[in-house]
Write an enzyme that holds these catalytic residues in place. Structure first.
Site, mmCIF file in Angstrom:
data_model
loop_
_atom_site.group_PDB
_atom_site.id
_atom_site.type_symbol
_atom_site.label_atom_id
_atom_site.label_comp_id
_atom_site.label_asym_id
_atom_site.label_seq_id
_atom_site.Cartn_x
_atom_site.Cartn_y
_atom_site.Cartn_z
ATOM 1 N N TYR A 8 0.842 -1.195 0.000
ATOM 2 C CA TYR A 8 0.000 0.000 0.000
ATOM 3 C C TYR A 8 0.881 1.251 0.000
ATOM 4 O O TYR A 8 0.603 2.214 -0.691
ATOM 5 C CB TYR A 8 -0.911 -0.003 1.234
ATOM 6 C CG TYR A 8 -1.963 1.080 1.170
ATOM 7 C CD1 TYR A 8 -3.211 0.820 0.605
ATOM 8 C CD2 TYR A 8 -1.709 2.354 1.646
ATOM 9 C CE1 TYR A 8 -4.172 1.809 0.513
ATOM 10 C CE2 TYR A 8 -2.666 3.359 1.557
ATOM 11 C CZ TYR A 8 -3.902 3.075 0.996
ATOM 12 O OH TYR A 8 -4.838 4.058 0.905
ATOM 13 N N PHE A 41 -9.409 18.503 -25.085
ATOM 14 C CA PHE A 41 -9.763 17.094 -25.174
ATOM 15 C C PHE A 41 -11.032 16.947 -24.326
ATOM 16 O O PHE A 41 -11.224 17.724 -23.393
ATOM 17 C CB PHE A 41 -8.614 16.205 -24.657
ATOM 18 C CG PHE A 41 -8.906 14.750 -24.822
ATOM 19 C CD1 PHE A 41 -8.901 14.176 -26.081
ATOM 20 C CD2 PHE A 41 -9.243 13.954 -23.735
ATOM 21 C CE1 PHE A 41 -9.210 12.828 -26.247
ATOM 22 C CE2 PHE A 41 -9.542 12.617 -23.898
ATOM 23 C CZ PHE A 41 -9.528 12.052 -25.157
ATOM 24 N N THR A 42 -11.878 15.984 -24.657
ATOM 25 C CA THR A 42 -13.193 15.889 -23.976
ATOM 26 C C THR A 42 -13.059 15.947 -22.451
ATOM 27 O O THR A 42 -13.685 16.778 -21.789
ATOM 28 C CB THR A 42 -13.922 14.580 -24.360
ATOM 29 O OG1 THR A 42 -12.991 13.498 -24.208
ATOM 30 C CG2 THR A 42 -14.432 14.622 -25.786
ATOM 31 N N ASP A 86 0.079 17.982 -21.865
ATOM 32 C CA ASP A 86 -0.609 16.686 -21.948
ATOM 33 C C ASP A 86 0.221 15.805 -22.870
ATOM 34 O O ASP A 86 0.228 15.982 -24.093
ATOM 35 C CB ASP A 86 -2.032 16.879 -22.490
ATOM 36 C CG ASP A 86 -2.814 15.567 -22.570
ATOM 37 O OD1 ASP A 86 -2.178 14.493 -22.565
ATOM 38 O OD2 ASP A 86 -4.051 15.624 -22.647
ATOM 39 N N LYS A 118 -2.292 5.296 -23.488
ATOM 40 C CA LYS A 118 -1.910 5.605 -24.870
ATOM 41 C C LYS A 118 -0.420 5.323 -25.066
ATOM 42 O O LYS A 118 -0.047 4.413 -25.750
ATOM 43 C CB LYS A 118 -2.182 7.075 -25.207
ATOM 44 C CG LYS A 118 -3.499 7.632 -24.697
ATOM 45 C CD LYS A 118 -4.686 7.145 -25.494
ATOM 46 C CE LYS A 118 -6.014 7.509 -24.851
ATOM 47 N NZ LYS A 118 -6.267 8.906 -24.706
ATOM 48 N N ARG A 156 -16.623 11.287 -34.323
ATOM 49 C CA ARG A 156 -16.137 12.485 -33.638
ATOM 50 C C ARG A 156 -16.723 13.666 -34.396
ATOM 51 O O ARG A 156 -16.132 14.212 -35.293
ATOM 52 C CB ARG A 156 -14.603 12.549 -33.626
ATOM 53 C CG ARG A 156 -13.957 11.498 -32.745
ATOM 54 C CD ARG A 156 -13.850 11.893 -31.272
ATOM 55 N NE ARG A 156 -14.973 11.547 -30.441
ATOM 56 C CZ ARG A 156 -14.903 11.337 -29.124
ATOM 57 N NH1 ARG A 156 -13.758 11.410 -28.490
ATOM 58 N NH2 ARG A 156 -15.979 11.068 -28.427
ATOM 59 N N PHE A 172 -22.954 10.555 -26.849
ATOM 60 C CA PHE A 172 -22.347 9.615 -27.800
ATOM 61 C C PHE A 172 -22.083 8.253 -27.184
ATOM 62 O O PHE A 172 -22.009 7.262 -27.898
ATOM 63 C CB PHE A 172 -21.058 10.197 -28.401
ATOM 64 C CG PHE A 172 -19.952 10.457 -27.407
ATOM 65 C CD1 PHE A 172 -19.886 11.663 -26.739
ATOM 66 C CD2 PHE A 172 -18.975 9.504 -27.153
ATOM 67 C CE1 PHE A 172 -18.861 11.920 -25.823
ATOM 68 C CE2 PHE A 172 -17.943 9.741 -26.257
ATOM 69 C CZ PHE A 172 -17.895 10.956 -25.578
HETATM 70 C C1 LIG Z 1 -7.017 9.696 -23.734
HETATM 71 C C2 LIG Z 1 -6.559 11.036 -23.466
HETATM 72 C C3 LIG Z 1 -6.761 11.624 -22.210
HETATM 73 C C4 LIG Z 1 -7.513 10.918 -21.103
HETATM 74 O O1 LIG Z 1 -6.847 9.772 -20.701
HETATM 75 P P1 LIG Z 1 -7.610 8.476 -20.122
HETATM 76 O O2 LIG Z 1 -6.503 7.568 -19.715
HETATM 77 O O3 LIG Z 1 -8.468 7.927 -21.213
HETATM 78 O O4 LIG Z 1 -8.422 8.943 -18.967
HETATM 79 C C5 LIG Z 1 -6.288 12.909 -22.022
HETATM 80 N N1 LIG Z 1 -5.656 13.571 -23.003
HETATM 81 C C6 LIG Z 1 -5.445 13.041 -24.216
HETATM 82 C C7 LIG Z 1 -4.729 13.808 -25.261
HETATM 83 C C8 LIG Z 1 -5.888 11.752 -24.495
HETATM 84 O O5 LIG Z 1 -5.683 11.244 -25.722
#
Ligand SMILES: *Cc1c(COP(=O)(O)O)cnc(C)c1O
Length: 480
Positions: A79, A131-132, A222, A265, A388, A454
């Site tokens: 932990y 980003f969303t 990011d 990613k 998208r 969506f």
């Molecule tokens: C996918 C993504 C996120 C969010 O990451 P998750 O691991 O899906 O929560 C943030 N920024 C970018 C550019 C992404 O492609």
């Protein structure tokens, strides 16, 4: 890696061997017709048993390497004080040159913590593009997102190599209008996802840093697709042609105050990361980590995934890994262009993006062309892509439709998962569909959720167009 064939053509080569495989099947046409109807013509609601190639996303679907899998066996489950965390911290120091590392359960968890710590009601976050989830967390914290992208960012047909660049005069304008003290941070997204995986240049990042520093505005990076952006810099920005991916990443990191990323990613593991060299910024984030994620040495991740992330971060520095998706996407895009299928250019870093408005000029945005194209493409190929466009954009507070900037069908290429013949098959079925595009009609909602519609929304084709498309396909290809 690209090689030149004796015909003069160049093709991307898979720089890995397939040693473990997972079976996939191509469901027959009649099964696909039934499945997409049951899914409400929404590809999110398909079951993977009904999907041949899953190009919905590259999130958490990339292939892992032998070294990642073996690292998972040495995970230190604790932990607090796990050795896996200390190994990760060492890697973050080596790979990024950043001293303070925080694991989080995925990318949006990092966005949540950043918004919690730095976004106050009424403050502004500037971005090269949203980003969303990054926008959602800023807004939930009471902040406002302002996008200050270059004018070319929304041109689907372009030869601008850096459509992800932030517009510096708009940056200065935003500072003058809103006051630097009201800007929580400026966020630069590598290989900018929602405009088609488009990179920014190192020159642009440096200029952003200079201006931000002058006004004491933190730069948040990011890095979910950082290796791809570094590869684009190497191949498109002259002075970096001789630099390694690692050297480019280290140079980028000298220009940012906080790095965060989705390891789903770039590192082929299920997790996320925040890293910085500023102890004071780290100290503002740290108290929230156990509240929302977990103790500082696991942050909501399994220690196995921490080990996999650690190895994945090192592997992405290898040019064969950094280039694997980019080279395949470029091949995919070039082949589609040769067939006259309208695609976003230049080719981006994570997916091939089909321009649904140019593909289906007979459909207005109110008929959801990108959603219709995603459903039609699944029907004729068994390949699942993602809408998208306007379906991915919720209505405004008065229930009025907001038409998206772009109507895209995104076909993501998870890294090292699919092969050349898969890409050739996708190109062929898309070309066929383009020749029969007049058969594709619009969609309308039959079940419409109030937020992020969506994901769970269900739709219906106008005038049963899917039957005509089914018949045309059956005539040309038979039942498969
Ligand atoms: C996918 C993504 C996120 C969010 O990451 P998750 O691991 O899906 O929560 C943030 N920024 C970018 C550019 C992404 O492609």
């Amino acid at each position: 890696m690209n090689v030149i064939l004796s015909t003069g053509k160049s093709i991307p080569l898979e720089m890995h061997k397939v040693r473990i495989i997972q079976k996939t099947t191509l469901p027959p046409l009649v099964q696909r017709k039934k499945a997409i109807a049951e899914a409400g013509y929404n590809t999110f609601l398909l079951r993977t048993n009904d999907v041949f190639l899953d190009m919905l996303t590259d999130s958490g679907t990339n292939a892992m390497s032998d070294n990642q899998l073996s690292a998972m066996m040495i995970a230190d489950d604790a932990y607090a004080g796990s050795e896996s965390f200390y190994r990760l911290s060492e890697t973050v120091k080596e790979v990024f040159g950043l001293s303070y590392a925080m694991p989080v359960h995925q990318g949006r968890a990092a966005e949540h913590l950043l918004a919690k710590a730095f976004v106050k009601p009424g403050t502004i976050v500037l971005m090269n593009y949203h980003f969303t989830t990054s926008r959602a967390h800023v807004e939930l914290a009471g902040g406002k997102v302002i996008e200050i992208f270059h004018d070319d960012a929304l041109q689907t047909r372009s030869d601008n190599p850096f459509k992800g660049n932030l517009d510096l005069s708009k940056f200065q304008e935003a500072i003058d209008t809103h006051g630097a003290e009201n800007i929580a941070y400026v966020r630069m997204e590598a290989t900018t996802n929602l405009i088609g995986g488009q990179p920014f240049s190192l020159g642009n990042l440096r200029a952003v840093k200079q201006l931000a520093e002058k006004y004491s505005i933190p730069v948040v990076f990011d890095g979910s697709l950082i290796a791809e952006n570094a590869y684009f810099i190497k191949t498109r920005e002259k002075e970096y042609a001789e630099k390694s991916i690692h050297e480019i990443i280290l140079e980028m990191m000298q220009l940012v105050d906080i790095l965060y990323l989705s390891a789903r990613k770039c590192a082929g593991a299920r997790g996320g990361l925040i890293a910085t060299n500023h102890k004071n910024l780290y100290d503002q984030l740290l108290p929230w980590l156990p509240v929302y994620e977990g103790f500082a040495t696991y942050g909501g991740m399994s220690t196995k995934e921490i080990e996999a992330m650690r190895v994945g971060l090192t592997e992405m520095l290898n040019i064969d890994v950094a280039s694997s998706a980019v080279d395949f996407v470029r091949y995919f895009v070039e082949k589609l262009e040769e067939s006259g299928v309208p695609v976003v250019t230049p080719a981006g870093g994570l997916a091939c993006h089909i321009d649904a408005q140019r593909f289906l000029p007979h459909l207005p945005q109110s008929a959801y062309p990108a959603g219709a194209l995603a459903a039609a493409f699944y029907l004729v190929s068994g390949i699942r892509g993602m809408e998208r466009g306007t379906i991915s954009t919720d209505r405004d507070a008065d229930g009025k439709e907001i038409f998206a900037d772009l109507e895209l069908l995104r076909l993501a290429l998870p890294r090292r998962v699919y092969t050349m013949s898969h890409v050739e098959y996708a190109v062929d079925r898309l070309s066929w569909l383009h020749k029969h595009r007049k058969l594709i009609g619009g969609l309308r909602f039959v079940e419409e959720p109030p937020v992020l519609r969506f994901f769970f929304g269900k739709l219906q084709p106008d005038n049963g167009w899917e039957d005509k498309l089914y018949q045309a396909y059956l005539k040309d290809f038979g039942a498969i």
